[in-house]
Design an enzyme around this catalytic site. Structure first.
Site, PDB file in Angstrom:
ATOM      1  N   ASN A 157       1.695   1.845   6.994  1.00  0.00           N
ATOM      2  CA  ASN A 157       1.266   0.982   5.884  1.00  0.00           C
ATOM      3  C   ASN A 157       1.046   1.768   4.603  1.00  0.00           C
ATOM      4  O   ASN A 157       1.074   1.213   3.517  1.00  0.00           O
ATOM      5  CB  ASN A 157      -0.033   0.262   6.251  1.00  0.00           C
ATOM      6  CG  ASN A 157       0.191  -0.722   7.387  1.00  0.00           C
ATOM      7  OD1 ASN A 157       1.036  -1.602   7.291  1.00  0.00           O
ATOM      8  ND2 ASN A 157      -0.522  -0.548   8.479  1.00  0.00           N
ATOM      9  N   ALA A 187      35.209  44.811  -7.136  1.00  0.00           N
ATOM     10  CA  ALA A 187      33.900  44.271  -7.513  1.00  0.00           C
ATOM     11  C   ALA A 187      33.877  43.864  -8.983  1.00  0.00           C
ATOM     12  O   ALA A 187      34.529  44.482  -9.822  1.00  0.00           O
ATOM     13  CB  ALA A 187      32.814  45.305  -7.252  1.00  0.00           C
ATOM     14  N   ARG A 238       0.804  -1.225   0.000  1.00  0.00           N
ATOM     15  CA  ARG A 238       0.000   0.000   0.000  1.00  0.00           C
ATOM     16  C   ARG A 238       0.843   1.284   0.000  1.00  0.00           C
ATOM     17  O   ARG A 238       0.302   2.382  -0.086  1.00  0.00           O
ATOM     18  CB  ARG A 238      -0.975  -0.012   1.181  1.00  0.00           C
ATOM     19  CG  ARG A 238      -2.128  -0.987   0.935  1.00  0.00           C
ATOM     20  CD  ARG A 238      -3.216  -0.820   1.958  1.00  0.00           C
ATOM     21  NE  ARG A 238      -2.813  -1.344   3.265  1.00  0.00           N
ATOM     22  CZ  ARG A 238      -3.274  -0.881   4.418  1.00  0.00           C
ATOM     23  NH1 ARG A 238      -4.126   0.126   4.443  1.00  0.00           N
ATOM     24  NH2 ARG A 238      -2.874  -1.412   5.558  1.00  0.00           N
ATOM     25  N   GLY A 258       2.504 -14.959   8.964  1.00  0.00           N
ATOM     26  CA  GLY A 258       2.101 -14.463  10.276  1.00  0.00           C
ATOM     27  C   GLY A 258       3.271 -14.086  11.169  1.00  0.00           C
ATOM     28  O   GLY A 258       4.409 -14.508  10.942  1.00  0.00           O
TER      29      GLY A 258
HETATM   30  C1  UD1 Z   1      -0.415  -7.283  14.876  1.00  0.00           C
HETATM   31  C2  UD1 Z   1      -0.976  -8.082  16.042  1.00  0.00           C
HETATM   32  C3  UD1 Z   1      -2.186  -7.350  16.594  1.00  0.00           C
HETATM   33  C4  UD1 Z   1      -1.787  -5.952  17.031  1.00  0.00           C
HETATM   34  C5  UD1 Z   1      -1.145  -5.204  15.863  1.00  0.00           C
HETATM   35  C6  UD1 Z   1      -0.547  -3.907  16.316  1.00  0.00           C
HETATM   36  C7  UD1 Z   1      -0.505 -10.397  15.453  1.00  0.00           C
HETATM   37  C8  UD1 Z   1      -1.077 -11.683  14.995  1.00  0.00           C
HETATM   38  N1  UD1 Z   1      -1.340  -9.383  15.576  1.00  0.00           N
HETATM   39  O1  UD1 Z   1      -1.428  -7.290  13.904  1.00  0.00           O
HETATM   40  O2  UD1 Z   1      -2.707  -8.033  17.720  1.00  0.00           O
HETATM   41  O3  UD1 Z   1      -2.911  -5.239  17.486  1.00  0.00           O
HETATM   42  O4  UD1 Z   1      -0.056  -5.982  15.303  1.00  0.00           O
HETATM   43  O5  UD1 Z   1      -0.132  -3.176  15.197  1.00  0.00           O
HETATM   44  O6  UD1 Z   1       0.672 -10.326  15.753  1.00  0.00           O
HETATM   45  N2  UD1 Z   1       5.246  -9.417   9.731  1.00  0.00           N
HETATM   46  C9  UD1 Z   1       6.211 -10.252   9.229  1.00  0.00           C
HETATM   47  N3  UD1 Z   1       5.855 -11.456   8.728  1.00  0.00           N
HETATM   48  C10 UD1 Z   1       4.573 -11.868   8.710  1.00  0.00           C
HETATM   49  C11 UD1 Z   1       3.576 -11.024   9.222  1.00  0.00           C
HETATM   50  C12 UD1 Z   1       3.951  -9.804   9.734  1.00  0.00           C
HETATM   51  O7  UD1 Z   1       7.399  -9.902   9.220  1.00  0.00           O
HETATM   52  O8  UD1 Z   1       4.332 -12.989   8.228  1.00  0.00           O
HETATM   53  C13 UD1 Z   1       5.623  -8.126  10.268  1.00  0.00           C
HETATM   54  C14 UD1 Z   1       5.048  -6.975   9.461  1.00  0.00           C
HETATM   55  O9  UD1 Z   1       5.957  -6.559   8.473  1.00  0.00           O
HETATM   56  C15 UD1 Z   1       4.833  -5.916  10.496  1.00  0.00           C
HETATM   57  C16 UD1 Z   1       4.584  -6.688  11.772  1.00  0.00           C
HETATM   58  O10 UD1 Z   1       5.084  -7.987  11.547  1.00  0.00           O
HETATM   59  O11 UD1 Z   1       5.980  -5.128  10.691  1.00  0.00           O
HETATM   60  C17 UD1 Z   1       3.125  -6.747  12.158  1.00  0.00           C
HETATM   61  O12 UD1 Z   1       2.401  -7.315  11.094  1.00  0.00           O
HETATM   62  P1  UD1 Z   1       0.973  -6.763  10.738  1.00  0.00           P
HETATM   63  O13 UD1 Z   1       0.446  -7.480   9.586  1.00  0.00           O
HETATM   64  O14 UD1 Z   1       1.004  -5.284  10.660  1.00  0.00           O
HETATM   65  O15 UD1 Z   1       0.170  -7.218  12.029  1.00  0.00           O
HETATM   66  P2  UD1 Z   1      -1.276  -6.808  12.386  1.00  0.00           P
HETATM   67  O16 UD1 Z   1      -2.222  -7.628  11.580  1.00  0.00           O
HETATM   68  O17 UD1 Z   1      -1.401  -5.344  12.318  1.00  0.00           O
HETATM   69 CA    CA Z   2      -0.026  -3.607  11.799  1.00  0.00          CA
END
Ligand code: UD1
Ligand code: CA
Length: 457
Positions: free
Chosen positions: A228, A407, A19, A80
């Site tokens: 994001n 100058a 995004r 995740g």
């Molecule tokens: C996560 C939390 C949520 C919290 C929120 C706060 C989990 C399951 N959920 O959700 O409870 O309220 O953060 O912002 O943890 N990332 C990876 N690999 C992955 C997935 C994510 O490196 O497979 C990294 C992303 O780049 C990011 C961070 O982890 O920097 C968080 O991922 P994101 O998808 O933003 O988590 P949320 O769904 O927002």
């Molecule tokens: Ca997040």
């Protein structure tokens, strides 16, 4: 007193950042001169961790200078946050202190918060979570506590029922773990949930199922603001500037209009510095005692010593050093140059690759011609020298101490100390010429007007 436990940090940065609509990986976008990841690593660095592991996607792994001095783990598929931490496990082998997990896209996280999280981990407490109560809980995960207000589990928004979505205590995302018990918790995760992901947040329920305690550290929701989109980047930037301005004011800097003063995390200030409205201070700027930066100036990589006045409308580029009492005025650019103590460059000049001696006076419109299309050359102007207005100093060239330049000169050869140099063409004068010219021309103009009228105009 218990021994201080060692710390290791895991920074999750495998997000694609689609995004952002960008060719640059999300965590490498810049906020006040530093990458998002750089901000997070700076906060993490204050914990003095024994190890720091940055988890990235395969396409980022080869980026040079991504996270200098830190281990990189690759997460092949974005499955995740729990899966991401698992990928860091190889780098945590043999470590038995506290593991702090942060996100690479939340640049406002502070070392203080991370230290508080880490401080919760002990024999009783295996997991600690950063909790917050944002004005709009939105899609954050919710913290579910039991009747004794102990953290029971975290439910992701996508999986939450109505009652859970109504909870206001949210997961900020940062967590701390007892390293010895983390592998077992990660092994317990599965992806049987709404998003088909391994949630790091499920470690809380897994810990409680084993009778291990889980703590919540509540803090300011601003710290958890993630990036994001470009709009998020701008929002986080505003909060970041707000912090820098507050810190500058507290340190005794006068910001005439804080809202229009842009600072960098590494800006340093002496006593009684004054910064007028509409000033941008990029990375690497040091402002000495009583330095005065006037409106619409742009500074980066510059050292401004005591009692120096800069601007309005000045540009200081990397390598500019203005010594005590120097003055750089409007529409002056200084780059890789020393402006000596008490020297004045007051108007409309370019001073690049130069040494200007103490108390020298550089006239309006003076240009150091430092570049021949291939290489850069240095200009040296001695102490107490006087350079007349509209002078071109063709480098490499030296003007001696106390020398003067007339100058409008183009100076390409050395000028000796105490000499006067001038390349101006000799002035000529024709007596009465202007008056005669006016007479002739006004007659001609009248004749043409008359002709136009008779020709039916
Ligand atoms: C996560 C939390 C949520 C919290 C929120 C706060 C989990 C399951 N959920 O959700 O409870 O309220 O953060 O912002 O943890 N990332 C990876 N690999 C992955 C997935 C994510 O490196 O497979 C990294 C992303 O780049 C990011 C961070 O982890 O920097 C968080 O991922 P994101 O998808 O933003 O988590 P949320 O769904 O927002
Ligand atoms: Ca997040």
């Amino acid at each position: 007193m218990a021994d201080r436990r060692a710390t290791a940090c895991v920074v999750l940065a495998a997000g694609k950042g689609t995004r952002m609509v960008s060719d640059t990986p999300k965590v490498l976008h810049r906020l006040a001169g530093q990458t998002l990841l750089g901000h997070v690593l700076a906060a993490v660095g204050e914990l003095v961790p024994q190890r720091t592991v940055v988890v990235v996607s395969p396409d980022m792994a080869e980026l040079p200078g991504l996270a200098p001095g830190h281990a990189i783990a690759v997460q092949p598929d974005r499955r995740g946050t729990g899966d991401a931490v698992r990928r860091a496990a190889a780098h945590l082998e043999g470590f038995d202190g506290t593991v702090v997990v942060v996100f690479g896209d939340t640049p406002l996280v502070t070392a203080g918060t991370l230290a508080r999280l880490a401080g919760c981990i002990d024999a009783d407490t295996a997991v600690a979570v950063f909790g917050m109560r944002p004005d709009d809980p939105g899609r954050y995960g919710r913290l579910v506590v039991d009747t004794a207000s102990r953290l029971e589990r975290i439910v992701e928004f996508a999986d939450a029922g109505e009652a859970e979505r109504a909870l206001t205590l949210c997961n900020g995302g940062f967590m701390a773990f007892d390293a010895a018990r983390l592998p077992e918790l990660l092994d317990a995760l599965d992806d049987g949930n709404a998003q088909g992901e391994f949630y790091l947040t499920d470690t809380v329920a897994a810990a409680r199922a084993r009778g291990w305690g889980c703590a919540v550290v509540e803090g300011d929701a601003v710290e958890a603001l993630g990036v994001n989109t470009r709009a998020d980047l701008a929002l986080v930037g505003r909060h970041h500037q707000e912090r820098l301005r507050t810190a500058a004011l507290a340190a005794g800097v006068t910001l005439v209009d804080p809202a229009t003063t842009y600072l960098s995390a590494d800006t340093t200030y002496g006593r009684d510095v004054v910064i007028e409205p509409m000033v941008v201070i990029g990375p690497g700027v040091a402002l000495g005692d009583r330095a005065h930066v006037l409106s619409f100036s742009h500074l980066e990589g510059a050292a401004v010593d005591a009692d120096v006045s800069v601007g309005p409308f000045a540009r200081l580029r990397p390598g500019a050093h203005l010594a005590a009492g120097a003055k750089v005025g409007n529409f002056v650019e200084v780059k890789n140059a020393e402006v000596g103590a008490g020297a004045k460059v007051s108007h409309l000049s370019y001073i690049g690759d130069a040494d200007i001696g103490a108390r020298a006076n550089i006239g309006a419109g003076t240009i150091t011609c430092n570049y021949d299309g291939f290489l850069k050359y240095r200009t040296v102007v001695g102490e107490d020298a006087f350079i007349g207005s509209n002078t071109a100093l063709v480098a490499p060239v030296t003007v001696g101490d106390r020398a003067m330049v007339g100058a409008g000169s183009t100076i390409a050869r050395p000028v000796a100390a105490d000499a006067m140099a001038m390349t101006r063409a000799p002035q000529t004068e024709r007596e009465g010429w202007a008056a005669k010219f006016r007479r002739v021309m006004s007659g001609e103009k009248a004749r043409r007007a008359a002709r136009k009228a008779t020709n039916g105009g």
